[in-house]
Design a protein around this motif. Structure first.
Motif, mmCIF file in Angstrom:
data_model
loop_
_atom_site.group_PDB
_atom_site.id
_atom_site.type_symbol
_atom_site.label_atom_id
_atom_site.label_comp_id
_atom_site.label_asym_id
_atom_site.label_seq_id
_atom_site.Cartn_x
_atom_site.Cartn_y
_atom_site.Cartn_z
ATOM 1 N N ASP A 36 0.830 -1.206 0.000
ATOM 2 C CA ASP A 36 0.000 0.000 0.000
ATOM 3 C C ASP A 36 0.860 1.251 0.000
ATOM 4 N N TYR A 37 1.910 1.228 0.820
ATOM 5 C CA TYR A 37 2.787 2.391 0.901
ATOM 6 C C TYR A 37 3.504 2.612 -0.431
ATOM 7 N N GLU A 39 2.486 1.737 -3.405
ATOM 8 C CA GLU A 39 1.546 2.126 -4.453
ATOM 9 C C GLU A 39 0.893 3.483 -4.221
ATOM 10 N N HIS A 40 0.557 3.777 -2.963
ATOM 11 C CA HIS A 40 -0.244 4.971 -2.669
ATOM 12 C C HIS A 40 0.483 6.034 -1.851
ATOM 13 N N ASN A 48 -7.804 1.030 2.443
ATOM 14 C CA ASN A 48 -7.263 -0.188 1.833
ATOM 15 C C ASN A 48 -7.590 -1.373 2.737
#
Length: 197
Positions: A36-37, A39-40, A48
């Motif tokens: 997540d980190y 990608e976002h 998420n």
């Protein structure tokens, strides 16, 4: 990082139910949070939701699985059932006989594989890859070849021992600024690890 989907968990020697209950999800969530980190740029478990439930982890490797008691093995089975991920249990020889006593878990095991010691040729290939010879060796690589043969003899194909010994060799080379692998470095590493002759 974006390719990572495998988490590893190693229980402590006397892992409690609580430690396993917290450790399994934490190991899996670390992968999901890192993705997540990447990608976002942030990790928000409310946005998420896959990360919150370890949904992005596809494989969980449990090392030293023979440390798990009956309740720990039951927790692994429950976690496997609830999260639909692959699980690999790594342990000492004989763990499959112990697991056979727990039909709820054993029925989910696809196969068991025992790793045998590496043959001298296999071990030489692994060591040559991990400890490459210096291209400009004054002796034409004789010291390096002798050192590799010494490691093969000392470890007798035990991969875990090979890993420990090569890590110690690399440490000695780094600390003493020794660019080439020699039998003396191997002997120093063996003595530091208290490995017999």
């Amino acid at each position: 990082m974006l390719e990572a989907r495998t988490a590893i968990f190693t229980p402590t020697g006397a892992a409690t139910v609580r430690q396993i209950d917290v450790g399994l999800p934490r190991a899996c969530q670390a992968i999901s949070y890192a993705l997540d980190y990447a990608e976002h740029g942030l990790v928000d478990p409310y946005v998420n939701v896959e990360s919150r439930s370890s949904g992005r982890t596809e494989l969980l490797i449990i090392d030293e699985a023979d440390r798990l008691k009956t309740t720990g093995l039951e927790q692994v089975r429950d976690y496997f059932d609830r999260h639909h991920i692959g699980v690999i249990l790594i342990g000492m020889p004989g763990i499959e006989k112990r697991l056979a006593r727990y039909p709820q878990l054993y029925s989910r095991i696809d196969f068991a594989h025992e790793y045998r010691p590496l043959t001298p040729d296999e071990l030489t290939a692994v060591l040559t890859n991990r400890l490459p010879a210096a291209a400009d060796a004054a002796d034409g690589g004789i010291a390096h070849a002798t050192a590799i043969a010494t490691i093969v003899r000392i470890t007798a194909g035990n991969f875990r021992l090979v890993d420990r010994l090569t890590t110690q060799i690399e440490r000695i080379q780094c600390l003493n600024n020794i660019p080439t692998l020699t039998p003396e470095v191997v002997d120093a590493a063996r003595e530091a690890l208290l490995i017999g002759h």
